[in-house]
Design a protein around this motif. Structure first.
Motif, PDB file in Angstrom:
ATOM      1  N   HIS A  66       0.811  -1.212   0.000  1.00 51.89           N
ATOM      2  CA  HIS A  66       0.000   0.000   0.000  1.00 51.89           C
ATOM      3  C   HIS A  66       0.845   1.263   0.000  1.00 51.89           C
ATOM      4  CE1 HIS A  66      -3.986  -2.006   1.464  1.00 51.89           C
ATOM      5  NE2 HIS A  66      -3.418  -2.639   0.464  1.00 51.89           N
ATOM      6  N   VAL A  67       2.145   1.103   0.182  1.00 51.95           N
ATOM      7  CA  VAL A  67       3.075   2.224   0.070  1.00 51.95           C
ATOM      8  C   VAL A  67       4.209   1.779  -0.846  1.00 51.95           C
ATOM      9  CG1 VAL A  67       4.662   3.749   1.298  1.00 51.95           C
ATOM     10  CG2 VAL A  67       2.526   3.035   2.399  1.00 51.95           C
ATOM     11  N   PRO A  68       4.532   2.575  -1.878  1.00 51.56           N
ATOM     12  CA  PRO A  68       5.630   2.180  -2.771  1.00 51.56           C
ATOM     13  C   PRO A  68       6.924   1.958  -1.988  1.00 51.56           C
ATOM     14  CG  PRO A  68       4.431   4.081  -3.643  1.00 51.56           C
ATOM     15  CD  PRO A  68       3.925   3.859  -2.258  1.00 51.56           C
ATOM     16  N   ASN A  69       7.737   0.993  -2.448  1.00 46.52           N
ATOM     17  CA  ASN A  69       9.016   0.775  -1.772  1.00 46.52           C
ATOM     18  C   ASN A  69      10.000   1.900  -2.120  1.00 46.52           C
ATOM     19  OD1 ASN A  69      10.263   0.176  -4.278  1.00 46.52           O
ATOM     20  ND2 ASN A  69       9.858  -2.010  -4.060  1.00 46.52           N
ATOM     21  N   GLU A  70      11.195   1.857  -1.529  1.00 46.31           N
ATOM     22  CA  GLU A  70      12.146   2.963  -1.709  1.00 46.31           C
ATOM     23  C   GLU A  70      12.520   3.180  -3.171  1.00 46.31           C
ATOM     24  OE1 GLU A  70      15.575   2.875   0.764  1.00 46.31           O
ATOM     25  OE2 GLU A  70      14.435   2.670   2.630  1.00 46.31           O
ATOM     26  N   ARG A  71      12.726   2.090  -3.902  1.00 43.24           N
ATOM     27  CA  ARG A  71      13.100   2.214  -5.316  1.00 43.24           C
ATOM     28  C   ARG A  71      11.964   2.856  -6.104  1.00 43.24           C
ATOM     29  NH1 ARG A  71      11.577  -0.529  -9.231  1.00 43.24           N
ATOM     30  NH2 ARG A  71      10.710  -2.150  -7.893  1.00 43.24           N
ATOM     31  N   TYR A 116      -2.477   3.292  -4.956  1.00 38.52           N
ATOM     32  CA  TYR A 116      -1.509   3.668  -3.919  1.00 38.52           C
ATOM     33  C   TYR A 116      -0.339   4.490  -4.462  1.00 38.52           C
ATOM     34  CZ  TYR A 116      -4.364   0.354  -1.402  1.00 38.52           C
ATOM     35  OH  TYR A 116      -5.442  -0.285  -0.852  1.00 38.52           O
ATOM     36  N   ASP A 117       0.036   4.284  -5.730  1.00 38.17           N
ATOM     37  CA  ASP A 117       1.060   5.149  -6.324  1.00 38.17           C
ATOM     38  C   ASP A 117       0.524   6.569  -6.450  1.00 38.17           C
ATOM     39  OD1 ASP A 117       2.968   3.112  -6.572  1.00 38.17           O
ATOM     40  OD2 ASP A 117       2.195   2.508  -8.533  1.00 38.17           O
ATOM     41  N   ALA A 118      -0.755   6.691  -6.835  1.00 34.62           N
ATOM     42  CA  ALA A 118      -1.378   8.016  -6.936  1.00 34.62           C
ATOM     43  C   ALA A 118      -1.436   8.693  -5.571  1.00 34.62           C
ATOM     44  CB  ALA A 118      -2.776   7.895  -7.536  1.00 34.62           C
ATOM     45  N   ASP A 119      -1.723   7.923  -4.521  1.00 34.72           N
ATOM     46  CA  ASP A 119      -1.717   8.485  -3.164  1.00 34.72           C
ATOM     47  C   ASP A 119      -0.354   9.106  -2.854  1.00 34.72           C
ATOM     48  OD1 ASP A 119      -4.259   7.419  -2.906  1.00 34.72           O
ATOM     49  OD2 ASP A 119      -3.675   5.836  -1.504  1.00 34.72           O
ATOM     50  N   VAL A 124       1.341  16.963  -6.429  1.00 29.84           N
ATOM     51  CA  VAL A 124       0.823  16.990  -7.797  1.00 29.84           C
ATOM     52  C   VAL A 124      -0.642  16.548  -7.838  1.00 29.84           C
ATOM     53  CG1 VAL A 124       3.066  16.619  -8.875  1.00 29.84           C
ATOM     54  CG2 VAL A 124       1.666  14.647  -8.256  1.00 29.84           C
ATOM     55  N   LYS A 125      -1.292  16.880  -8.954  1.00 30.02           N
ATOM     56  CA  LYS A 125      -2.657  16.415  -9.189  1.00 30.02           C
ATOM     57  C   LYS A 125      -2.579  15.175 -10.079  1.00 30.02           C
ATOM     58  CE  LYS A 125      -4.642  21.073  -9.038  1.00 30.02           C
ATOM     59  NZ  LYS A 125      -3.355  21.787  -8.920  1.00 30.02           N
ATOM     60  N   VAL A 126      -3.296  14.128  -9.728  1.00 26.69           N
ATOM     61  CA  VAL A 126      -3.262  12.881 -10.489  1.00 26.69           C
ATOM     62  C   VAL A 126      -4.653  12.580 -11.039  1.00 26.69           C
ATOM     63  CG1 VAL A 126      -2.735  10.417 -10.456  1.00 26.69           C
ATOM     64  CG2 VAL A 126      -1.419  11.987  -9.011  1.00 26.69           C
ATOM     65  N   ARG A 127      -4.719  12.379 -12.341  1.00 23.74           N
ATOM     66  CA  ARG A 127      -5.947  11.855 -12.945  1.00 23.74           C
ATOM     67  C   ARG A 127      -5.836  10.334 -12.906  1.00 23.74           C
ATOM     68  NH1 ARG A 127      -7.938  11.613 -19.253  1.00 23.74           N
ATOM     69  NH2 ARG A 127      -9.978  10.693 -18.792  1.00 23.74           N
ATOM     70  N   ARG A 128      -6.577   9.720 -12.000  1.00 26.13           N
ATOM     71  CA  ARG A 128      -6.533   8.273 -11.807  1.00 26.13           C
ATOM     72  C   ARG A 128      -7.452   7.607 -12.826  1.00 26.13           C
ATOM     73  NH1 ARG A 128      -5.873   7.115  -5.740  1.00 26.13           N
ATOM     74  NH2 ARG A 128      -5.056   9.052  -4.887  1.00 26.13           N
ATOM     75  N   THR A 129      -6.914   6.630 -13.561  1.00 21.88           N
ATOM     76  CA  THR A 129      -7.736   5.916 -14.540  1.00 21.88           C
ATOM     77  C   THR A 129      -7.408   4.425 -14.509  1.00 21.88           C
ATOM     78  OG1 THR A 129      -6.181   6.042 -16.414  1.00 21.88           O
ATOM     79  CG2 THR A 129      -7.635   7.946 -16.073  1.00 21.88           C
ATOM     80  N   ASP A 130      -8.369   3.628 -14.909  1.00 23.19           N
ATOM     81  CA  ASP A 130      -8.149   2.193 -15.056  1.00 23.19           C
ATOM     82  C   ASP A 130      -9.222   1.650 -15.993  1.00 23.19           C
ATOM     83  OD1 ASP A 130      -6.291   0.205 -13.088  1.00 23.19           O
ATOM     84  OD2 ASP A 130      -7.827  -0.796 -14.291  1.00 23.19           O
ATOM     85  N   ALA A 131      -8.916   0.546 -16.639  1.00 24.62           N
ATOM     86  CA  ALA A 131      -9.901  -0.124 -17.495  1.00 24.62           C
ATOM     87  C   ALA A 131     -10.751  -1.109 -16.700  1.00 24.62           C
ATOM     88  CB  ALA A 131      -9.194  -0.844 -18.643  1.00 24.62           C
TER      89      ALA A 131
END
Length: 202
Positions: free
Chosen positions: A31-36, A63-66, A73-80
Protein backbone atom coordinates in the motif's frame (compact mmCIF):
# COMPACT_ATOMS: atom_id res chain seq x y z
CA UNK A 1 -10.82 -11.14 -37.13
CA UNK A 2 -8.62 -8.13 -37.90
CA UNK A 3 -5.56 -7.16 -35.87
CA UNK A 4 -7.31 -4.52 -33.75
CA UNK A 5 -10.22 -6.83 -33.01
CA UNK A 6 -7.80 -9.53 -31.88
CA UNK A 7 -5.99 -7.00 -29.68
CA UNK A 8 -9.25 -5.82 -28.13
CA UNK A 9 -10.36 -9.40 -27.48
CA UNK A 10 -7.10 -10.11 -25.59
CA UNK A 11 -7.44 -6.84 -23.71
CA UNK A 12 -11.06 -7.54 -22.71
CA UNK A 13 -10.06 -10.98 -21.41
CA UNK A 14 -7.33 -9.42 -19.25
CA UNK A 15 -9.67 -6.72 -17.93
CA UNK A 16 -12.28 -9.35 -17.09
CA UNK A 17 -9.70 -11.36 -15.17
CA UNK A 18 -8.72 -8.27 -13.19
CA UNK A 19 -12.38 -7.57 -12.37
CA UNK A 20 -12.44 -10.94 -10.62
CA UNK A 21 -8.99 -10.55 -9.04
CA UNK A 22 -9.06 -6.89 -7.95
CA UNK A 23 -9.97 -7.48 -4.30
CA UNK A 24 -7.31 -10.16 -3.89
CA UNK A 25 -4.76 -7.96 -5.68
CA UNK A 26 -5.57 -5.10 -3.32
CA UNK A 27 -5.01 -7.40 -0.35
CA UNK A 28 -1.55 -8.56 -1.44
CA UNK A 29 -0.06 -5.46 -3.08
CA UNK A 30 2.06 -3.02 -1.05
CA UNK A 31 0.00 0.00 0.00
CA UNK A 32 3.08 2.22 0.07
CA UNK A 33 5.63 2.18 -2.77
CA UNK A 34 9.02 0.77 -1.77
CA UNK A 35 12.15 2.96 -1.71
CA UNK A 36 13.10 2.21 -5.32
CA UNK A 37 9.57 2.98 -6.54
CA UNK A 38 9.41 6.15 -4.45
CA UNK A 39 12.66 7.33 -6.01
CA UNK A 40 11.23 6.81 -9.52
CA UNK A 41 8.01 8.64 -8.65
CA UNK A 42 9.97 11.53 -7.13
CA UNK A 43 12.02 11.83 -10.34
CA UNK A 44 8.75 11.99 -12.28
CA UNK A 45 7.46 14.79 -10.06
CA UNK A 46 10.76 16.67 -10.38
CA UNK A 47 10.06 16.96 -14.11
CA UNK A 48 6.29 17.45 -13.86
CA UNK A 49 6.62 20.17 -11.22
CA UNK A 50 4.96 20.08 -7.82
CA UNK A 51 1.90 21.85 -9.25
CA UNK A 52 1.90 19.46 -12.20
CA UNK A 53 -0.92 17.32 -13.58
CA UNK A 54 -0.20 13.63 -14.06
CA UNK A 55 -2.22 11.03 -15.94
CA UNK A 56 -1.95 7.59 -14.39
CA UNK A 57 -3.12 4.74 -16.61
CA UNK A 58 -3.84 1.51 -14.82
CA UNK A 59 -4.10 3.07 -11.36
CA UNK A 60 -5.21 -0.23 -9.84
CA UNK A 61 -5.91 0.26 -6.14
CA UNK A 62 -4.41 3.76 -6.37
CA UNK A 63 -1.51 3.67 -3.92
CA UNK A 64 1.06 5.15 -6.32
CA UNK A 65 -1.38 8.02 -6.94
CA UNK A 66 -1.72 8.49 -3.16
CA UNK A 67 2.06 8.84 -2.89
CA UNK A 68 2.21 11.29 -5.80
CA UNK A 69 -0.56 13.43 -4.39
CA UNK A 70 1.37 13.52 -1.13
CA UNK A 71 4.14 15.26 -3.12
CA UNK A 72 1.70 17.95 -4.22
CA UNK A 73 0.82 16.99 -7.80
CA UNK A 74 -2.66 16.42 -9.19
CA UNK A 75 -3.26 12.88 -10.49
CA UNK A 76 -5.95 11.86 -12.95
CA UNK A 77 -6.53 8.27 -11.81
CA UNK A 78 -7.74 5.92 -14.54
CA UNK A 79 -8.15 2.19 -15.06
CA UNK A 80 -9.90 -0.12 -17.49
CA UNK A 81 -11.08 -2.29 -14.57
CA UNK A 82 -14.22 -0.98 -12.87
CA UNK A 83 -13.59 -2.91 -9.66
CA UNK A 84 -10.29 -1.10 -9.05
CA UNK A 85 -12.11 2.23 -9.39
CA UNK A 86 -14.72 1.03 -6.91
CA UNK A 87 -11.99 0.12 -4.42
CA UNK A 88 -10.51 3.59 -4.79
CA UNK A 89 -13.93 5.22 -4.43
CA UNK A 90 -14.41 3.34 -1.15
CA UNK A 91 -11.34 5.24 0.08
CA UNK A 92 -12.75 8.55 -1.16
CA UNK A 93 -10.58 8.66 -4.29
CA UNK A 94 -12.08 9.47 -7.69
CA UNK A 95 -10.96 7.50 -10.73
CA UNK A 96 -12.17 7.28 -14.31
CA UNK A 97 -12.68 4.37 -16.67
CA UNK A 98 -10.11 4.55 -19.47
CA UNK A 99 -9.09 2.05 -22.14
CA UNK A 100 -5.64 2.75 -23.58
CA UNK A 101 -6.41 0.99 -26.84
CA UNK A 102 -9.61 2.81 -27.70
CA UNK A 103 -9.97 6.02 -25.67
CA UNK A 104 -8.60 9.51 -26.12
CA UNK A 105 -6.20 10.37 -23.30
CA UNK A 106 -6.80 14.11 -23.19
CA UNK A 107 -4.01 16.37 -22.01
CA UNK A 108 -1.60 17.97 -22.28
CA UNK A 109 -0.22 16.47 -19.08
CA UNK A 110 3.00 17.28 -17.28
CA UNK A 111 3.61 13.55 -16.93
CA UNK A 112 2.11 10.14 -17.64
CA UNK A 113 2.56 7.13 -15.35
CA UNK A 114 2.05 3.52 -16.47
CA UNK A 115 3.51 0.98 -14.04
CA UNK A 116 3.01 -2.71 -14.90
CA UNK A 117 0.26 -1.74 -17.34
CA UNK A 118 1.64 -1.72 -20.89
CA UNK A 119 2.69 -5.35 -20.38
CA UNK A 120 -0.93 -6.12 -21.30
CA UNK A 121 -0.84 -4.17 -24.59
CA UNK A 122 -0.52 -6.57 -27.55
CA UNK A 123 2.86 -6.23 -29.25
CA UNK A 124 1.36 -5.05 -32.53
CA UNK A 125 -0.48 -2.23 -30.73
CA UNK A 126 2.40 -0.86 -28.65
CA UNK A 127 3.52 1.75 -31.20
CA UNK A 128 0.03 3.24 -31.43
CA UNK A 129 -0.31 3.33 -27.64
CA UNK A 130 3.10 4.93 -27.08
CA UNK A 131 2.43 7.52 -29.79
CA UNK A 132 -0.89 8.34 -28.09
CA UNK A 133 0.88 8.77 -24.75
CA UNK A 134 3.58 10.97 -26.31
CA UNK A 135 0.91 13.21 -27.88
CA UNK A 136 -0.79 13.61 -24.50
CA UNK A 137 2.37 15.09 -22.92
CA UNK A 138 3.31 18.74 -22.95
CA UNK A 139 6.73 19.49 -24.47
CA UNK A 140 9.22 18.53 -21.76
CA UNK A 141 6.66 16.28 -20.08
CA UNK A 142 7.77 12.95 -18.61
CA UNK A 143 6.67 9.34 -19.03
CA UNK A 144 7.43 6.67 -16.40
CA UNK A 145 6.70 3.10 -17.47
CA UNK A 146 7.64 -0.37 -16.21
CA UNK A 147 7.75 -3.45 -18.44
CA UNK A 148 8.42 -7.16 -17.91
CA UNK A 149 11.84 -8.08 -19.26
CA UNK A 150 12.16 -11.06 -21.56
CA UNK A 151 11.03 -12.59 -24.83
CA UNK A 152 7.66 -13.60 -26.18
CA UNK A 153 4.36 -13.39 -24.35
CA UNK A 154 2.10 -15.37 -22.09
CA UNK A 155 -1.50 -16.23 -22.86
CA UNK A 156 -4.23 -17.29 -20.46
CA UNK A 157 -6.40 -14.94 -18.42
CA UNK A 158 -3.77 -12.22 -18.25
CA UNK A 159 -2.23 -11.67 -21.66
CA UNK A 160 1.28 -10.41 -20.90
CA UNK A 161 3.88 -9.22 -23.41
CA UNK A 162 7.56 -9.30 -22.46
CA UNK A 163 10.06 -6.85 -23.94
CA UNK A 164 13.85 -6.81 -23.97
CA UNK A 165 15.26 -3.52 -22.71
CA UNK A 166 16.77 -2.35 -26.00
CA UNK A 167 13.70 -3.32 -28.03
CA UNK A 168 11.39 -1.30 -25.80
CA UNK A 169 13.77 1.70 -25.82
CA UNK A 170 13.55 1.60 -29.62
CA UNK A 171 9.74 1.73 -29.39
CA UNK A 172 9.91 4.73 -27.03
CA UNK A 173 12.25 6.50 -29.44
CA UNK A 174 9.99 5.67 -32.40
CA UNK A 175 7.18 7.43 -30.53
CA UNK A 176 9.32 10.56 -30.32
CA UNK A 177 10.35 10.18 -26.68
CA UNK A 178 13.86 10.58 -25.31
CA UNK A 179 15.07 8.12 -22.66
CA UNK A 180 16.55 9.76 -19.56
CA UNK A 181 17.24 6.67 -17.47
CA UNK A 182 16.21 3.08 -16.92
CA UNK A 183 16.44 0.67 -14.00
CA UNK A 184 16.34 -3.11 -13.78
CA UNK A 185 14.93 -5.03 -10.83
CA UNK A 186 13.64 -8.43 -9.79
CA UNK A 187 10.01 -8.38 -8.64
CA UNK A 188 7.64 -10.91 -7.13
CA UNK A 189 7.95 -14.50 -8.34
CA UNK A 190 11.46 -13.71 -9.66
CA UNK A 191 9.99 -11.66 -12.51
CA UNK A 192 12.44 -9.30 -14.23
CA UNK A 193 11.34 -5.70 -14.76
CA UNK A 194 12.72 -2.64 -16.54
CA UNK A 195 11.51 0.82 -15.52
CA UNK A 196 11.99 3.63 -18.04
CA UNK A 197 11.85 7.41 -17.57
CA UNK A 198 11.52 9.29 -20.85
CA UNK A 199 10.52 12.80 -21.90
CA UNK A 200 8.84 14.44 -24.85
CA UNK A 201 11.43 16.88 -26.25
CA UNK A 202 10.74 20.57 -25.66
Amino acid sequence: MDVLSQALAKSRQTISAYEDYADRYDAIVRHVPNEREQASLKRLVAIAGTSGRILEVGSGAGYDADFLEGLGVKVRRTDATKRFLELQAARGKHGELLDLLTDDLGGPYDAVLALAVLIHVPRDQIDQVLAKIARSLRPGGAFLVSMRNGDGETSGNYHTVLWRRDDFVARLEAAGLVLLRDDFNIGRNSEEWNTFLAVRPS
